[in-house]
Every structure is written in structure tokens, then in C-alpha cells.
Design a protein around this motif. Structure first.
Motif, mmCIF file in Angstrom:
data_model
loop_
_atom_site.group_PDB
_atom_site.id
_atom_site.type_symbol
_atom_site.label_atom_id
_atom_site.label_comp_id
_atom_site.label_asym_id
_atom_site.label_seq_id
_atom_site.Cartn_x
_atom_site.Cartn_y
_atom_site.Cartn_z
ATOM 1 N N PRO A 262 18.748 -38.681 90.783
ATOM 2 C CA PRO A 262 17.439 -38.159 91.408
ATOM 3 C C PRO A 262 17.811 -37.628 92.735
ATOM 4 O O PRO A 262 17.067 -36.627 93.223
ATOM 5 C CB PRO A 262 16.755 -39.227 91.580
ATOM 6 C CG PRO A 262 17.424 -40.506 90.541
ATOM 7 C CD PRO A 262 18.815 -40.032 90.404
ATOM 8 N N GLU A 263 18.614 -38.269 93.306
ATOM 9 C CA GLU A 263 19.011 -37.689 94.990
ATOM 10 C C GLU A 263 19.308 -36.087 94.935
ATOM 11 O O GLU A 263 19.386 -35.490 95.815
ATOM 12 C CB GLU A 263 20.054 -38.417 95.800
ATOM 13 C CG GLU A 263 21.266 -38.691 95.081
ATOM 14 C CD GLU A 263 21.484 -39.723 93.943
ATOM 15 O OE1 GLU A 263 22.482 -40.265 93.926
ATOM 16 O OE2 GLU A 263 20.312 -40.269 93.352
ATOM 17 N N PHE A 264 19.702 -35.426 93.812
ATOM 18 C CA PHE A 264 20.329 -34.103 93.785
ATOM 19 C C PHE A 264 19.142 -33.134 93.887
ATOM 20 O O PHE A 264 19.231 -31.879 94.130
ATOM 21 C CB PHE A 264 21.179 -33.961 92.479
ATOM 22 C CG PHE A 264 22.587 -34.222 92.462
ATOM 23 C CD1 PHE A 264 22.952 -35.041 93.556
ATOM 24 C CD2 PHE A 264 23.257 -34.060 91.512
ATOM 25 C CE1 PHE A 264 24.362 -35.461 93.726
ATOM 26 C CE2 PHE A 264 24.728 -34.264 91.476
ATOM 27 C CZ PHE A 264 25.030 -35.114 92.494
ATOM 28 N N ALA A 265 17.897 -33.601 94.032
ATOM 29 C CA ALA A 265 16.754 -32.986 94.226
ATOM 30 C C ALA A 265 16.446 -32.915 95.848
ATOM 31 O O ALA A 265 15.493 -32.195 96.310
ATOM 32 C CB ALA A 265 15.484 -33.405 93.487
ATOM 33 N N ASN A 266 17.012 -33.758 96.379
ATOM 34 C CA ASN A 266 16.662 -33.973 98.028
ATOM 35 C C ASN A 266 16.651 -32.775 98.740
ATOM 36 O O ASN A 266 16.073 -32.721 99.666
ATOM 37 C CB ASN A 266 17.373 -35.168 98.480
ATOM 38 C CG ASN A 266 16.890 -36.599 97.801
ATOM 39 O OD1 ASN A 266 15.943 -36.461 97.126
ATOM 40 N ND2 ASN A 266 17.798 -37.689 98.230
ATOM 41 N N ASP A 267 17.766 -32.042 98.613
ATOM 42 C CA ASP A 267 17.897 -31.027 99.511
ATOM 43 C C ASP A 267 16.614 -29.905 99.625
ATOM 44 O O ASP A 267 16.072 -29.516 100.368
ATOM 45 C CB ASP A 267 19.008 -30.235 99.294
ATOM 46 C CG ASP A 267 20.497 -30.735 99.789
ATOM 47 O OD1 ASP A 267 20.261 -32.141 100.392
ATOM 48 O OD2 ASP A 267 21.421 -30.355 99.638
#
Length: 855
Positions: free
Chosen positions: A383-388
Motif C-alpha cells: 500500500p505504501e508504494f502509492a504514498n509518493d
């Protein structure tokens, strides 16, 4: 207990898994190759028999399965595998909420069958049946050897080879395995299939010169004169093994709706189990029966099929070169478009980088006025790969709207401990993207695809189109019985799921995602080469009335004394009757004021009748930080849209630059600013500072913004933990005119500037931002004292001592000095006790202070 979410499709990333935890292996079970070859006669090798012509009954399938793979491991070993999988699901799996299942009854039915003795193929089918009943992407048991019949697991490796293309996969007609979308982005049918609203299976894209002459809009009825819906039920009832991705359970889906969708569109991929295929031609409405043998010519690389139609101006991801994300601008519009086909990438982490680049490029380079995020096919990752990208879309982090629900090991299927999201799944937001965002989802978007759809639903400018996502809201920890390997058998069980903290939604697993508009591909649309989902999203974008570019000026106002202006630009493409208003709330979210915005040219709104609306408000009398939420009411449509905290202003502070620490290394300087809160009562949270150089213009500064590690209390001074790096050129003149923008929660409320002369700086040096003359120390003194003063730039300095009668007593410093802090020591041994004055003159700066000599 330290937790680590395993929502990723770990089978895609073997290196990542091995770094976390290797599967448990039972070395006592053999890992023999699978498509059994038997010796006959004089040692001649005979290939195993595959399915013959004709419609098979359950008994026929069982006989074929038994003959093809033989007995396999012993019954005792099969029971060991069965019991290990069943018990761990029963005691540790986190997917029971919202699932209708009688897990005990399944054990009662199938364990006696295993105990009585079943072939290797039949046992694989039983494991597939248990997996299918659990209805979840991330749980399941598989015989890797049987799946290797299709080339997924050469040498019985745990992981499929060649993500995301799986180049070793070869579909083998007649092998009694059910293929449910194992390649995910590709199909071995030569044509992509999707499910229409009425349950009909439709062709939407097709390879050139397809062996069956298929065209977009054609309908696949089934095989051998039997509807596919009936046939797949027969295959499930016959308990054929389901082709698996190994470390993930199955691709059916995690809701009933998603499982039905995946099952129906897999019709084409199972052509090798039947003799004829039944097609209704879109152009003629004729029903045609083709021999499936015509499809034997299909070979890798198989057709890419993601339930998406081409969009003019936007390239598909280059899957052949392992690219899973792409972007562009829809032709003839100012709408940015992003395809996201996973949340991991190959190499690992590439999707994270590309998504951040895509959002930045579209918003800050192309200045698009809307976005379409197309995640209709996305099997997940992290999920955190969408954070940028999300950090450039949100002005708040929606991640805390869910919790991890971790199963308490034991017999209670519904005993969970709620934990916050992992720290790396949160992000630091910036300013909101305040234009329409259409998010396209579908049943083939799951795992992290579910997570990131959940987070996007809290963006005020988002509207969802398509169909609900997969519902694979799993969460796992390092306590999960994950990756367990027993001989050729592998199973995965995640011990948690996702719990929504909003609207009493609770456990999200197995729940359809709430799509705003359910719309899908149509026969007429695909026949014209159109994507009906994209078409509807563009219609919404082009009809929406909304306020954007909200601003409050000035960013800092004196409590109770000043007024600020609030402005917003109204997009109103259909010229509907509209109203715009603003609500002002403080840092605790308490509403302090509200005001209507006008477009009459009298309220700081530009010219009457233009698109800029405005209003003036007197600021509250206390120190605080305020957010302005702007509401747009489309009176014609009876709808409204709110931009929460679209802009901020402060009566706290002001924040100013106190000092700057400068160091030099060759042509590079580091700058660390120290910020002071000049207020009396309010601690300012979430402060960041941005640095730009007004002059000279040929310097490069990185990073552009630094976060402060703590809030700044009244009168406090805080600096970032990191520093700004300033790169100069050979023509650098030795000074910087710097501008510092200080923000709270990413909104700039205070600015300060200074000229720094850095000529002569060779090591770490603290540079003042203004001229300073400090009080001497010690004071009173006898016989000597130190006088400290600061120069923000190279200056001619005169430091003089006077008596109270104005007579000059001594000159302590005279001449040019570099920027920085300096100190003069005054020895008064020859003077009488009394009060004296010392004065600093540097350029236009003049300041005097008193000192007291006591002998």
C-alpha cells in the motif's frame, strides 16, 4: 508484537519474501516432478494420457486426474498436509469476518476421503476446494508440482518465474486444471473477456487474425452447447485442481461478486477442456460453433487483457518490458491519466517511483485540470508504494481511517486485536489537488489495490467509477503461518484483516467496495473502440461545478486586529446556479466563523462576473492556526462539494528566522535555519520550512523543504534535523539572497528573507540573519567584559565606548569584517567605576547599549 502487513502478492517478489522469512520446509516429503511418465515394455517412455473428446462427468474427470498424476505421497503424509493447513486456518486465519462458511463441516467431509486414500491429483483438487471456500486471494494450499504442468514452477520453485510476464507459462490443452486468470495481465485465449451487466461474457479486445475470427463485441456462450456458468460449476463439483500462483491462495476474488466475475471471464482460458466453443457474433447475431483445436496455434507471448480499452494520448504500460505503470494526457483535453497495474513493480519498488513521478509530472509540469486514476486491474503489492503520489494529492493522510485487525490465535474465529497502520504506510501530505479525480476500479483490483482505493475514497475531489474492487483486505504479521512448505505442498495463511474506523463499517474483508457509479464496458462501446467507463468519467469531469485555487491573504494576521481575504476560483462548465461559502475552523476543528463568497468585484474577488469569488473576514482575537473549508453548492443539480482545509492562515507567531548555521565544502554550502515562534500563547505544530534563492539565480538547492522534528512553543527556537544543500557555480559571488517560507501542515503562513555573505566561511559557522548587538557579559564586570555582535554580511564595523557625557573613551573595533558572529574583549583596568555606553555601527545599522564597571 511487531507486525508487518503482508497484503502484497508475495509470489511476485521472491527476493522480498526471502529477506523477511523463508517458508517452513518438511524435508521428509519428496518434491518429485509431476506430469507422470510411466515405463512400459522395453523401458519405453510413454506420455501420460490427457482428456479425450466428449463431455466428461465427475467420474470421468476423477479417472483422468487419478491416471495423470498417480498416487503421490503416502496417505499419512497427505493427512499431515491436510491437518496442518486446516488447523492453522482454524486457529490463526484472519479472514473469517463477513464470510459465510462452516469450516468444521468441510473437514468432516474431506478428511475421511483423504484418510481413505486419494490420488495426488484428487488431493490437489481437495486443497483447491478448501481454498475456494475461503474466498480470499491470500489464503490457500497448492501442490506446486501439479501447477508446474503449465510451466509456472520449474524445478518446483516456490515462486512463479518471470513476474510479471511468466514467460515459461505454456497452456497445455487437456490437462485437467482450472485456469482462473493465473497470468493476471495476459490470457491464453487470444482475446480478452469481460462480464456484462447481464452476466454475459463479452470479447473486448483480440489479437489480429484470431483463429476463431473473434471481434470486440462477440459473446462467448460456453462449450459443447453448454453455458459456461453450468460448465464451471461442473468443473468445481468435479474438484479439478485450480491453477494457483503458489504463495497466494487463488484468483477467484474475496467477495462473492468478484469471485463470480473472475470465474466467468476465465471461460476462454479453459478452452483445452472442451471440444467446441459457442460464440455469438456481434456483427451478425449468429451463433457459431468452432472446434477448440483451432486454438492450438496460440502461443506466448499471450495477449494482454486488463478489461481496459485504449485511451487516445495515453500509452498502456509496457508489460513486455516489465513496466506496470504509465501515464499521459487524454487527447483533446487537459485531463491527466494514469494506468496502475500493480503496487510493487519489477524491479521491486519501481511502481512506487513511477507513480510519484506520474502525479508530479501531470500536476506540476503539465498543470492538468483533472486526473483519471485507472486501477481496474491491479493485483496489489505494498500500500505504501502509492504514498509518493498520494502526498501530492492530499492535504491530510487518510491512512489512520483503517486499523490492522490481527487474529488472536485460538478457536474463536472472531477474536482480534486492533492495531494502527504500520508507520511506513502513513505519509506526510502536501497541498491538496483540488480538481476532479476519477478513480476507476474493478473486481481484478485487490489486496493493496483495495487498500489504496479505500484511502482514495476520503479525498474530497474523488469519484469512483467501474465496479467494486476484490475485497481482499488482508493483513498479516510475522506470526502468520505463512509460506509453509511441506514437500511439494505450499500454503499461505494471513492472520489479520483490515478494520475500517469510519461509519461503523468494521471489518472490510469480503465486502464490496462502495463505487459511486457502477458502469462497465458495453458491446456497442468496445465495437467502436470506446471505453464506456472512461467516457462516463470524462462526462463527470466536464460537468462538475467546484471551487479550486483557494487562497487566504495574508497568511499571518495579528490576532483581533487584522482581516484576511479568502478567494476561490469557480469551475462551472454548465453555467449552473451556484453558491460558494467558507467555514473557518481552528486547530482543534472548532468552527470560529463562516462567510459567503461573492463574485461582484467588491469583496477582493477580482472583477464582477469573472470566475474568482471572494470575501473578507476579521480574524479571531486569539493566537491559533486556522483552516478555511470551501463549499460549492450546485443549486441546479442540488449537489455540494467541500474542500476541507483548502487553505490556512495563522494568528500564532509569527515565525521568523532567528539564526542560520552555514558550512562549506568546496562549492557546496549547507544551511540550517533556526526558526523562532514570536507568539505568546500558541505552540505551532507540523512546521516545515522551504528555501529558495532570489539572487543569484544559478544555485541549486536540495531538498526544497525540511520538516521540523517538533512543534515550536511560544518563544521557542527549533531547527530541522537535516540541512539544505546549496550548490554554487564557479562564478558564485559569495552571497545569497534567501527566502524562507514557513508552513504549518504544508500551508505557508509566514515568510522571512535574509542576505547571507558567505565569503570566508571555511567550516561550520553560525550566521545571523540581521545585525545584532548583544549585551556584554559579564555585566556588571571588573576589569574585563566581552561584547558579542553579529553581521549578516561583510561590513565596515566601528565599535566605540563612550562615557555617559558622550565622551569617546575607546575604539574597540574599526575596519572590515566578514559576516558572522564576532566578539570584542574590553579591558577597563584604567577606568573608574561607573556606567558606560558602547555603540556598534555597521553600514546603516547603529545600536548602543549600557555596561556597568564595578571595582
Amino acid at each position: 508484537m511487531k507486525t508487518a502487513l503482508l497484503v502484497l502478492l508475495v509470489c511476485l517478489l521472491p527476493a522480498a519474501l526471502s529477506a523477511q522469512r523463508r517458508p517452513t520446509v518438511d524435508p521428509t516429503l519428496s518434491r518429485d516432478p509431476v506430469l507422470k511418465e510411466s515405463s512400459a515394455g522395453q523401458g519405453k517412455v510413454v506420455a501420460p494420457s490427457l482428456k479425450k473428446s466428449g463431455h466428461y462427468t465427475v467420474r470421468d474427470w476423477h479417472q483422468l486426474i487419478d491416471s495423470l498424476w498417480g498416487e503421490g505421497v503416502t496417505t499419512a503424509q497427505k493427512l499431515s498436509v491436510f491437518d496442518s493447513f486446516w488447523n492453522n486456518v482454524d486457529e490463526a486465519w484472519g479472514g473469517f469476518p463477513n464470510l459465510v462458511i462452516n469450516w468444521d463441516s468441510l473437514r468432516s467431509v474431506y478428511r475421511p476421503q483423504v484418510e481413505a486414500g486419494v490420488s495426488r491429483g484428487r488431493f490437489a483438487g481437495i486443497l483447491s476446494r478448501l481454498t475456494r471456500e475461503l474466498l480470499e486471494w491470500h489464503v490457500g494450499a497448492v501442490d506446486l508440482g501439479i501447477d508446474s504442468a503449465m510451466g509456472l514452477y520449474p524445478d518446483l520453485l516456490i515462486f512463479p518465474i518471470g513476474y510479471p510476464n511468466y514467460s515459461l507459462f505454456r497452456y497445455k490443452p487437456g490437462v485437467p486444471i482450472i485456469n482462473i486468470n493465473i497470468l493476471f495481465w495476459r490470457t491464453n485465449f487470444g482475446a480478452g473477456l469481460t462480464l456484462l451487466d447481464d452476466g454475459t461474457i463479452m470479447v473486448y479486445n483480440v489479437i489480429p487474425n484470431h483463429p476463431l475470427s473473434l471481434q470486440p463485441g462477440d459473446i462467448i456462450l460456453g462449450y459443447d452447447g453448454i453455458p459456461w456458468k453450468q460448465l464451471i460449476k461442473e468443473l468445481f463439483d468435479a474438484e479439478l485442481p485450480i491453477l494457483s500462483s503458489g504463495c497466494v491462495g487463488n484468483w477467484l476474488g474475496s467477495t462473492v461478486e468478484a469471485a463470480n466475475h473472475a470465474t466467468m471471464i476465465s471461460a476462454g482460458m479453459n478452452w483445452g477442456l472442451f471440444d467446441t466453443i459457442d460464440v455469438v457474433k456481434y456483427s451478425t447475431k449468429d451463433t457459431v460453433h468452432y472446434p477448440t483445436s483451432l486454438l492450438n496455434s496460440l502461443a506466448p507471448p499471450y495477449l494482454i487483457a486488463t478489461e481496459q480499452m485504449p485511451v487516445n494520448g495515453v500509452p498502456f504500460p509496457d508489460l513486455d518490458h516489465n513496466k506496470l505503470l504509465s501515464w499521459g494526457i487524454v487527447q483533446g483535453t487537459n485531463v491527466g491519466y494514469i494506468y496502475g497495474w500493480d503496487w510493487s513493480g519489477n524491479p521491486w519498488g519501481e511502481t512506487k517511483t513511477l507513480f510519484g513521478q506520474a502525479v508530479y509530472d501531470l500536476i506540476h509540469q503539465h498543470h492538468v485540470q483533472a486526473l483519471i486514476l485507472d486501477f481496474r486491474t491491479n493485483p496489489g503489492g505494498w500500500p505504501e508504494f502509492a504514498n509518493d503520489g498520494f502526498a501530492r494529492l492530499f492535504n491530510f493522510d487518510p491512512t489512520p481511517n483503517y486499523s490492522q485487525a490481527i487474529r488472536v490465535r485460538g478457536t474463536d474465529h472472531f477474536a482480534f486485536t486492533l492495531l494502527p497502520p504500520l508507520a511506513d504506510q502513513t505519509f506526510v501530505p502536501t497541498q491538496i489537488f483540488d480538481h476532479p479525480i476519477a478513480v476507476l476500479t474493478g473486481p481484478l483490483s485487490g489486496s493493496s489495490g483495495d487498500y489504496n482505493a479505500f484511502r482514495l475514497r476520503f479525498h474530497p475531489m474523488v469519484r469512483f467509477f467501474g465496479r467494486p474492487t476484490c475485497g481482499a483486505y488482508t493483513a498479516g504479521t510475522n506470526q502468520s503461518p505463512y509460506g509453509t512448505l511441506i514437500g511439494p505442498y505450499f500454503y499461505r495463511i494471513d492472520d489479520g484483516s483490515v478494520y475500517s474506523n469510519v461509519n461503523d463499517e468494521g471489518y472490510m474483508i469480503h465486502k464490496p467496495f462502495p463505487v459511486d457509479e457502477e458502469v462497465w464496458l458495453t458491446q456497442e462501446g468496445v465495437a467502436r473502440g470506446e471505453d464506456d467507463v472512461v467516457k462516463r468519467a470524462l462526462e463527470w469531469i466536464n460537468s462538475l461545478s467546484y471551487a479550486y485555487d483557494v487562497a487566504v491573504n495574508p497568511g499571518y494576521a495579528r490576532p483581533g486586529l487584522d482581516s484576511v481575504g479568502i478567494t476561490a476560483t469557480l469551475a462551472n462548465p454548465l453555467q449552473h446556479a451556484a453558491a460558494v461559502s467558507a467555514i473557518v475552523a481552528d486547530a482543534s476543528a472548532a468552527v470560529r466563523d463562516s462567510v459567503l463568497l461573492y463574485n461582484d468585484g467588491l469583496h477582493g474577488d477580482g472583477s464582477a462576473g469573472d470566475s474568482v469569488w471572494g470575501a473578507q473576514i476579521r480574524v479571531p482575537s486569539d493566537e491559533n492556526v486556522f483552516g478555511a473549508t470551501v463549499r460549492t453548492d450546485d443549486i441546479t443539480q442540488g449537489t455540494c462539494r467541500r474542500l476541507s482545509n483548502a487553505a490556512r492562515f495563522a494568528t500564532a507567531g509569527p515565525l521568523t528566522l532567528d539564526t542560520v548555521v552555514v558550512t562549506k565544502s568546496e562549492d557546496t554550502y549547507t544551511i540550517k535555519p533556526y526558526l523562532k515562534n514570536n507568539g505568546a500563547s500558541f505552540t505551532i505544530p507540523n512546521v516545515s520550512v522551504s528555501l529558495s534563492c532570489i539572487d543569484p539565480g544559478d544555485v541549486y538547492i536540495t531538498p526544497p523543504t525540511l520538516e521540523l522534528p517538533s512543534a515550536i512553543p511560544p518563544g521557542g527556537i527549533v531547527s530541522p534535523s537535516a540541512v539544505f544543500y546549496v550548490y554554487t557555480t564557479p562564478t558564485f559571488q559569495g552571497y545569497f539572497n534567501l527566502k524562507f517560507e514557513m508552513a504549518t501542515k504544508s500551508y505557508v503562513c509566514w515568510t522571512d528573507s535574509t542576505r547571507l555573505t558567505v565569503t570566508g566561511v571555511t567550516a561550520e559557522e553560525v550566521l545571523p540573519v540581521v545585525y545584532e548587538l548583544a549585551q556584554n557579559y559579564p555585566n556588571p564586570f571588573n576589569p574585563s567584559t566581552a561584547i558579542r555582535y553579529g553581521l549578516p554580511q561583510r561590513s565596515h564595523v566601528t565599535l566605540t565606548l563612550f562615557s555617559t557625557l558622550g565622551q569617546q573613551v575607546a575604539v574597540l573595533q574599526e575596519g572590515e569584517q566578514e559576516a558572522g558572529y564576532h566578539e570584542a574583549v574590553f579591558d577597563a583596568s584604567g577606568l573608574a567605576s561607573g556606567v558606560y555606553l558602547y555603540r556598534l555601527q555597521a553600514g546603516d545599522f547603529v545600536q548602543a547599549r549600557r555596561l556597568l564597571l564595578l571595582k
